[in-house]
Design a protein around this motif. Structure first.
Motif, PDB file in Angstrom:
ATOM      1  N   VAL A  22       0.848  -1.198   0.000  1.00  0.00           N
ATOM      2  CA  VAL A  22       0.000   0.000   0.000  1.00  0.00           C
ATOM      3  C   VAL A  22       0.886   1.251   0.000  1.00  0.00           C
ATOM      4  O   VAL A  22       1.911   1.286   0.685  1.00  0.00           O
ATOM      5  N   LYS A  23       0.456   2.245  -0.752  1.00  0.00           N
ATOM      6  CA  LYS A  23       1.196   3.511  -0.853  1.00  0.00           C
ATOM      7  C   LYS A  23       1.400   4.109   0.542  1.00  0.00           C
ATOM      8  O   LYS A  23       0.442   4.375   1.263  1.00  0.00           O
ATOM      9  N   GLN A  24       2.648   4.322   0.906  1.00  0.00           N
ATOM     10  CA  GLN A  24       2.985   4.637   2.292  1.00  0.00           C
ATOM     11  C   GLN A  24       2.457   5.986   2.760  1.00  0.00           C
ATOM     12  O   GLN A  24       1.864   6.081   3.848  1.00  0.00           O
ATOM     13  N   ASP A  25       2.648   7.060   1.986  1.00  0.00           N
ATOM     14  CA  ASP A  25       2.217   8.373   2.465  1.00  0.00           C
ATOM     15  C   ASP A  25       0.700   8.452   2.615  1.00  0.00           C
ATOM     16  O   ASP A  25       0.186   9.137   3.497  1.00  0.00           O
ATOM     17  N   TYR A  26      -0.014   7.706   1.773  1.00  0.00           N
ATOM     18  CA  TYR A  26      -1.477   7.674   1.863  1.00  0.00           C
ATOM     19  C   TYR A  26      -1.936   6.999   3.157  1.00  0.00           C
ATOM     20  O   TYR A  26      -2.685   7.577   3.951  1.00  0.00           O
ATOM     21  N   ILE A  27      -1.468   5.786   3.389  1.00  0.00           N
ATOM     22  CA  ILE A  27      -1.972   5.042   4.548  1.00  0.00           C
ATOM     23  C   ILE A  27      -1.486   5.664   5.852  1.00  0.00           C
ATOM     24  O   ILE A  27      -2.194   5.628   6.869  1.00  0.00           O
ATOM     25  N   GLN A  28      -0.306   6.264   5.843  1.00  0.00           N
ATOM     26  CA  GLN A  28       0.176   6.935   7.050  1.00  0.00           C
ATOM     27  C   GLN A  28      -0.725   8.119   7.413  1.00  0.00           C
ATOM     28  O   GLN A  28      -1.017   8.341   8.588  1.00  0.00           O
ATOM     29  N   LYS A  29      -1.161   8.881   6.414  1.00  0.00           N
ATOM     30  CA  LYS A  29      -2.029  10.023   6.691  1.00  0.00           C
ATOM     31  C   LYS A  29      -3.402   9.566   7.170  1.00  0.00           C
ATOM     32  O   LYS A  29      -3.988  10.173   8.076  1.00  0.00           O
ATOM     33  N   VAL A  30      -3.912   8.493   6.583  1.00  0.00           N
ATOM     34  CA  VAL A  30      -5.213   7.954   6.993  1.00  0.00           C
ATOM     35  C   VAL A  30      -5.159   7.505   8.459  1.00  0.00           C
ATOM     36  O   VAL A  30      -6.048   7.826   9.254  1.00  0.00           O
ATOM     37  N   ILE A  31      -4.113   6.775   8.821  1.00  0.00           N
ATOM     38  CA  ILE A  31      -3.995   6.255  10.184  1.00  0.00           C
ATOM     39  C   ILE A  31      -3.797   7.399  11.186  1.00  0.00           C
ATOM     40  O   ILE A  31      -4.422   7.425  12.252  1.00  0.00           O
ATOM     41  N   ALA A  32      -2.943   8.362  10.841  1.00  0.00           N
ATOM     42  CA  ALA A  32      -2.663   9.466  11.766  1.00  0.00           C
ATOM     43  C   ALA A  32      -3.905  10.312  12.028  1.00  0.00           C
ATOM     44  O   ALA A  32      -4.120  10.782  13.152  1.00  0.00           O
ATOM     45  N   SER A  33      -4.728  10.494  11.000  1.00  0.00           N
ATOM     46  CA  SER A  33      -5.929  11.336  11.127  1.00  0.00           C
ATOM     47  C   SER A  33      -7.166  10.545  11.522  1.00  0.00           C
ATOM     48  O   SER A  33      -8.201  11.134  11.846  1.00  0.00           O
ATOM     49  N   LYS A  34      -7.064   9.193  11.472  1.00  0.00           N
ATOM     50  CA  LYS A  34      -8.216   8.304  11.681  1.00  0.00           C
ATOM     51  C   LYS A  34      -9.349   8.678  10.721  1.00  0.00           C
ATOM     52  O   LYS A  34     -10.531   8.622  11.076  1.00  0.00           O
ATOM     53  N   SER A  35      -8.946   9.029   9.500  1.00  0.00           N
ATOM     54  CA  SER A  35      -9.917   9.491   8.499  1.00  0.00           C
ATOM     55  C   SER A  35      -9.458   9.128   7.101  1.00  0.00           C
ATOM     56  O   SER A  35      -8.521   9.740   6.574  1.00  0.00           O
TER      57      SER A  35
END
Length: 275
Positions: free
Chosen positions: A51-64
Motif C-alpha cells: 500500500v502507498k505509504q504516504d497515503y496510509i500513514q495520513k489515513v492512520i494518523a488522522s483516523k480518516s
C-alpha cells in the motif's frame, strides 16, 4: 561453367542461412543463472499486498480515510503472487487511485537505477531498514525521478479484492478493538470490532467496512462506515473519532446537493482496548 555457378549459388545460400550471430551457450547460461538467483532472492521480498505509504500513514494518523484523499494518486496498491512468475517476469495486480484495477509486468533484470527493475513504464526497487521492508516505485516526472515507497499490508491474501490491503491496515490501526457502545436511547453494550471486518455484540449488525474509495460524482464529503454491506440490512453512517471515542451519525441530503449533511448522533463507541 554451369557447375561453378551452381556451387557458388549453394555457398551463398548457406551463408545467408547463418543469420545473426548468437551469444555463446556459456554466456546464455550465465544470464539465465543470474536471473534465477535474482528471482530466488526476491521471492520472499516481493510476496504480498503493498500500500502507498504516504497515503496510509495520513489515513492512520488522522483516523480518516477522507483526510488521505489528496494522497490517492496513481498506483495505491500492488499485489505480488510469486506463484505466478513466468520465465523472467511477474505480473502484478495494481489499483489506480483506489478505484481502477490494472496490471503491471515486473522484469527480473537491472533497470536504469540498480537495483531497480523494469516495472511497466517505470522501475521498482526495495529497501530494508531494520526489520521493515519497503518497495520503491521509480517514476520519471518533469525531468526528475520521483520515488514512492509502499509498505506491506499482508503477506498472503484471498486475491479477490484489490482494496484488501488498505482495508486491513485501516481496520487494524483505526477500528479494531473492544468498545462500550451507547445508542441514541441510552442503552449500552460491549462490542468488538475485528481486523477482518466482523462485529460481535452490536445489535442488528455483523460486519463493518469504512469507505476508502471516493468518487467525485458521489456524496463523499464525510467519512462513512457501512454495516452489513451488500445485504438487505445494509446501513451507512458518517463517523469521526474524538480521542478514543468513535461517533456514528445519521446522514441526510439537502435537496439536489452533492454534499452529505451530518445528522443526529446514533451511536457512541468508547474504546476499552485495541483489537
Amino acid at each position: 561453367m554451369r557447375k561453378r555457378a551452381i556451387v557458388f549459388a549453394i555457398i551463398v545460400a548457406l551463408a545467408s542461412c547463418k543469420g545473426k550471430p548468437t551469444a555463446p551457450l556459456s554466456v546464455q547460461k550465465s544470464a539465465t543463472d543470474s536471473t534465477q538467483l535474482l528471482i530466488a532472492k526476491l521471492k520472499p521480498i516481493l510476496q504480498g499486498v503493498w500500500v502507498k505509504q504516504d497515503y496510509i500513514q495520513k489515513v492512520i494518523a488522522s483516523k480518516s480515510p477522507l483526510a488521505g484523499l489528496d494522497k490517492v494518486i496513481g498506483i495505491t496498491t500492488i499485489q505480488f503472487n510469486i506463484d505466478n512468475i513466468e520465465a523472467d517476469s511477474l505480473q502484478a495486480k495494481v489499483s489506480y487511485d483506489n478505484q481502477q484495477a490494472g496490471g503491471v509486468e515486473l522484469i527480473f533484470r537491472p533497470g536504469k537505477h540498480t537495483p531497480a527493475m523494469p516495472f511497466g513504464e517505470n522501475e521498482l526497487s526495495y529497501s530494508i531498514n531494520g526489520g521493515d521492508t519497503s518497495l520503491i516505485l521509480h517514476q520519471f516526472y518533469q525531468n526528475n525521478w520521483v520515488l514512492t515507497p509502499y509498505v506491506r499490508a499482508l503477506k498472503n491474501w484471498n486475491g479477490r479484492e484489490l482494496q484488501e490491503g488498505i482495508i486491513y491496515l485501516i481496520n487494524k490501526n483505526i477500528f479494531a478493538g473492544t468498545y462500550q457502545l451507547t445508542d441514541d436511547t441510552g442503552k449500552t453494550c460491549i462490542v468488538k470490532l475485528s481486523i477482518d471486518g466482523r462485529i460481535s455484540g452490536m445489535p442488528n449488525f455483523s460486519t463493518y467496512l469504512a469507505e476508502n474509495t471516493f468518487d467525485s460524482k458521489l456524496k463523499n464529503n464525510l467519512d462513512q462506515i457501512t454495516f452489513d454491506i451488500f445485504s438487505s440490512n445494509e446501513k451507512t453512517y458518517a463517523f469521526n473519532f474524538e480521542g478514543n471515542t468513535l461517533n456514528l451519525y445519521e446522514t441526510k441530503t439537502a435537496g439536489n446537493s452533492t454534499q452529505l449533511l451530518q445528522g443526529k448522533l446514533k451511536y457512541k463507541l468508547v474504546k476499552l482496548n485495541d483489537q
